[in-house]
Design a protein around this motif. Structure first.
Motif, PDB file in Angstrom:
ATOM      1  N   ILE A  63     -75.829 -42.093  10.756  1.00 34.41           N
ATOM      2  CA  ILE A  63     -76.466 -40.584  10.408  1.00 34.41           C
ATOM      3  C   ILE A  63     -75.862 -39.698  11.601  1.00 34.41           C
ATOM      4  CG2 ILE A  63     -78.532 -39.152  10.416  1.00 34.41           C
ATOM      5  CD1 ILE A  63     -78.088 -41.576   8.281  1.00 34.41           C
ATOM      6  N   VAL A  64     -74.974 -38.849  10.888  1.00 29.08           N
ATOM      7  CA  VAL A  64     -74.339 -37.848  12.041  1.00 29.08           C
ATOM      8  C   VAL A  64     -74.920 -36.212  11.731  1.00 29.08           C
ATOM      9  CG1 VAL A  64     -71.960 -36.917  12.487  1.00 29.08           C
ATOM     10  CG2 VAL A  64     -72.300 -39.478  11.795  1.00 29.08           C
ATOM     11  N   GLU A 114     -78.399 -23.082   9.187  1.00 25.18           N
ATOM     12  CA  GLU A 114     -78.798 -24.268   8.694  1.00 25.18           C
ATOM     13  C   GLU A 114     -78.256 -25.265   9.515  1.00 25.18           C
ATOM     14  OE1 GLU A 114     -77.851 -26.321   4.443  1.00 25.18           O
ATOM     15  OE2 GLU A 114     -77.812 -24.263   4.385  1.00 25.18           O
ATOM     16  N   CYS A 115     -78.620 -26.290   9.401  1.00 22.81           N
ATOM     17  CA  CYS A 115     -78.107 -27.628  10.148  1.00 22.81           C
ATOM     18  C   CYS A 115     -78.773 -28.785   9.359  1.00 22.81           C
ATOM     19  CB  CYS A 115     -78.542 -27.586  11.736  1.00 22.81           C
ATOM     20  SG  CYS A 115     -80.244 -27.750  11.888  1.00 22.81           S
ATOM     21  N   GLY A 116     -77.808 -30.020   9.841  1.00 29.44           N
ATOM     22  CA  GLY A 116     -78.322 -31.005   9.113  1.00 29.44           C
ATOM     23  C   GLY A 116     -77.715 -32.427   9.324  1.00 29.44           C
ATOM     24  N   TRP A 117     -77.919 -33.423   8.688  1.00 30.22           N
ATOM     25  CA  TRP A 117     -77.394 -34.797   8.869  1.00 30.22           C
ATOM     26  C   TRP A 117     -76.546 -35.336   7.696  1.00 30.22           C
ATOM     27  CZ3 TRP A 117     -81.548 -32.073  10.175  1.00 30.22           C
ATOM     28  CH2 TRP A 117     -81.829 -31.891  11.424  1.00 30.22           C
ATOM     29  N   ILE A 118     -75.510 -36.088   7.927  1.00 32.48           N
ATOM     30  CA  ILE A 118     -74.622 -36.890   7.069  1.00 32.48           C
ATOM     31  C   ILE A 118     -74.878 -38.328   7.230  1.00 32.48           C
ATOM     32  CG2 ILE A 118     -72.434 -36.995   5.907  1.00 32.48           C
ATOM     33  CD1 ILE A 118     -71.789 -34.174   7.331  1.00 32.48           C
ATOM     34  N   ALA A 119     -75.089 -39.107   6.033  1.00 27.68           N
ATOM     35  CA  ALA A 119     -75.091 -40.472   5.975  1.00 27.68           C
ATOM     36  C   ALA A 119     -73.553 -40.765   5.797  1.00 27.68           C
ATOM     37  CB  ALA A 119     -75.861 -40.919   4.895  1.00 27.68           C
ATOM     38  N   LYS A 179     -83.432 -42.961   6.192  1.00 32.02           N
ATOM     39  CA  LYS A 179     -82.885 -42.752   7.548  1.00 32.02           C
ATOM     40  C   LYS A 179     -82.281 -41.140   7.748  1.00 32.02           C
ATOM     41  CE  LYS A 179     -80.670 -47.402   8.176  1.00 32.02           C
ATOM     42  NZ  LYS A 179     -79.643 -48.275   8.098  1.00 32.02           N
ATOM     43  N   LEU A 180     -82.036 -40.445   6.621  1.00 35.95           N
ATOM     44  CA  LEU A 180     -81.745 -39.111   6.820  1.00 35.95           C
ATOM     45  C   LEU A 180     -83.078 -38.210   7.214  1.00 35.95           C
ATOM     46  CD1 LEU A 180     -79.333 -38.732   3.880  1.00 35.95           C
ATOM     47  CD2 LEU A 180     -78.829 -38.182   6.308  1.00 35.95           C
ATOM     48  N   TRP A 181     -84.135 -38.677   6.488  1.00 34.16           N
ATOM     49  CA  TRP A 181     -85.500 -38.128   6.581  1.00 34.16           C
ATOM     50  C   TRP A 181     -85.673 -38.281   8.064  1.00 34.16           C
ATOM     51  CZ3 TRP A 181     -89.312 -35.474   4.465  1.00 34.16           C
ATOM     52  CH2 TRP A 181     -90.444 -35.373   4.957  1.00 34.16           C
ATOM     53  N   ASN A 182     -85.906 -39.371   8.886  1.00 36.17           N
ATOM     54  CA  ASN A 182     -86.153 -39.844   9.995  1.00 36.17           C
ATOM     55  C   ASN A 182     -85.363 -38.913  11.182  1.00 36.17           C
ATOM     56  OD1 ASN A 182     -88.118 -41.535   9.017  1.00 36.17           O
ATOM     57  ND2 ASN A 182     -87.078 -43.267   9.351  1.00 36.17           N
ATOM     58  N   ALA A 183     -83.806 -38.985  10.811  1.00 32.14           N
ATOM     59  CA  ALA A 183     -83.186 -38.176  11.814  1.00 32.14           C
ATOM     60  C   ALA A 183     -83.409 -36.704  11.745  1.00 32.14           C
ATOM     61  CB  ALA A 183     -81.705 -38.474  11.265  1.00 32.14           C
ATOM     62  N   ARG A 184     -83.985 -36.230  10.552  1.00 35.40           N
ATOM     63  CA  ARG A 184     -84.278 -34.646  10.709  1.00 35.40           C
ATOM     64  C   ARG A 184     -85.608 -34.586  11.144  1.00 35.40           C
ATOM     65  NH1 ARG A 184     -84.292 -32.103   4.841  1.00 35.40           N
ATOM     66  NH2 ARG A 184     -85.645 -33.819   4.424  1.00 35.40           N
ATOM     67  N   MET A 185     -86.497 -35.656  10.739  1.00 33.80           N
ATOM     68  CA  MET A 185     -88.072 -35.255  11.405  1.00 33.80           C
ATOM     69  C   MET A 185     -87.922 -35.549  12.985  1.00 33.80           C
ATOM     70  SD  MET A 185     -91.009 -34.500  11.030  1.00 33.80           S
ATOM     71  CE  MET A 185     -91.222 -34.506   9.326  1.00 33.80           C
ATOM     72  N   ASP A 186     -87.102 -36.508  13.343  1.00 32.26           N
ATOM     73  CA  ASP A 186     -87.148 -36.639  14.859  1.00 32.26           C
ATOM     74  C   ASP A 186     -86.510 -35.468  15.362  1.00 32.26           C
ATOM     75  OD1 ASP A 186     -87.942 -39.284  14.513  1.00 32.26           O
ATOM     76  OD2 ASP A 186     -86.209 -40.532  14.752  1.00 32.26           O
ATOM     77  N   PHE A 187     -85.680 -34.817  14.875  1.00 31.34           N
ATOM     78  CA  PHE A 187     -85.107 -33.505  15.613  1.00 31.34           C
ATOM     79  C   PHE A 187     -86.085 -32.338  15.642  1.00 31.34           C
ATOM     80  CE2 PHE A 187     -83.517 -29.108  15.063  1.00 31.34           C
ATOM     81  CZ  PHE A 187     -82.597 -29.124  16.249  1.00 31.34           C
TER      82      PHE A 187
END
Length: 113
Positions: A5-6, A20-25, A64-72
């Motif tokens: 996850i980046v 906006e920001c985000g994460w890519i798998a 995994k994407l959800w967790n990365a966003r929620m951790d942030f």
């Protein structure tokens, strides 16, 4: 499945509304999914634009994407409000995480002539 996850465009200071920001798998060098969040106001964000390619669904990529966003969010946005719109197929996912349904909306469609 070894997915990386980046993050992209994560703010290093107080963001402006509508940024906006985000994460890519990434799997084997290919982007197979993504999610994002939009800063709506000084204390509200919206979880937006979540997607996993169909052939990779059911492998935990969205989680995994959800967790990365929620951790942030937990590390950087404690106390902020978060909203999202979702399809009926994901209602259970959100309810299992303690989210409450506020209202239901309907998608309308038209074609520009």
């Amino acid at each position: 499945m070894n997915v990386t996850i980046v993050p992209y465009k994560l703010p290093d200071s107080v963001p402006t509304p509508k940024s906006e920001c985000g994460w890519i798998a990434i799997y084997e060098g290919e982007a197979i999914g993504w999610n994002s969040l939009i800063f709506e106001s000084h204390d509200t964000i919206k979880f937006a634009n979540a997607y996993v390619k169909e052939e990779y669904r059911g492998n935990g990529v969205y989680r995994k994407l959800w967790n990365a966003r929620m951790d942030f969010c937990k590390e950087n946005l404690k106390g902020w409000n978060v909203v999202t719109y979702c399809f009926p197929s994901t209602y259970g996912f959100y309810k299992d995480k303690g989210w409450e349904e506020v209202r239901t909306s309907t998608l309308f469609k038209s074609k520009i002539q």
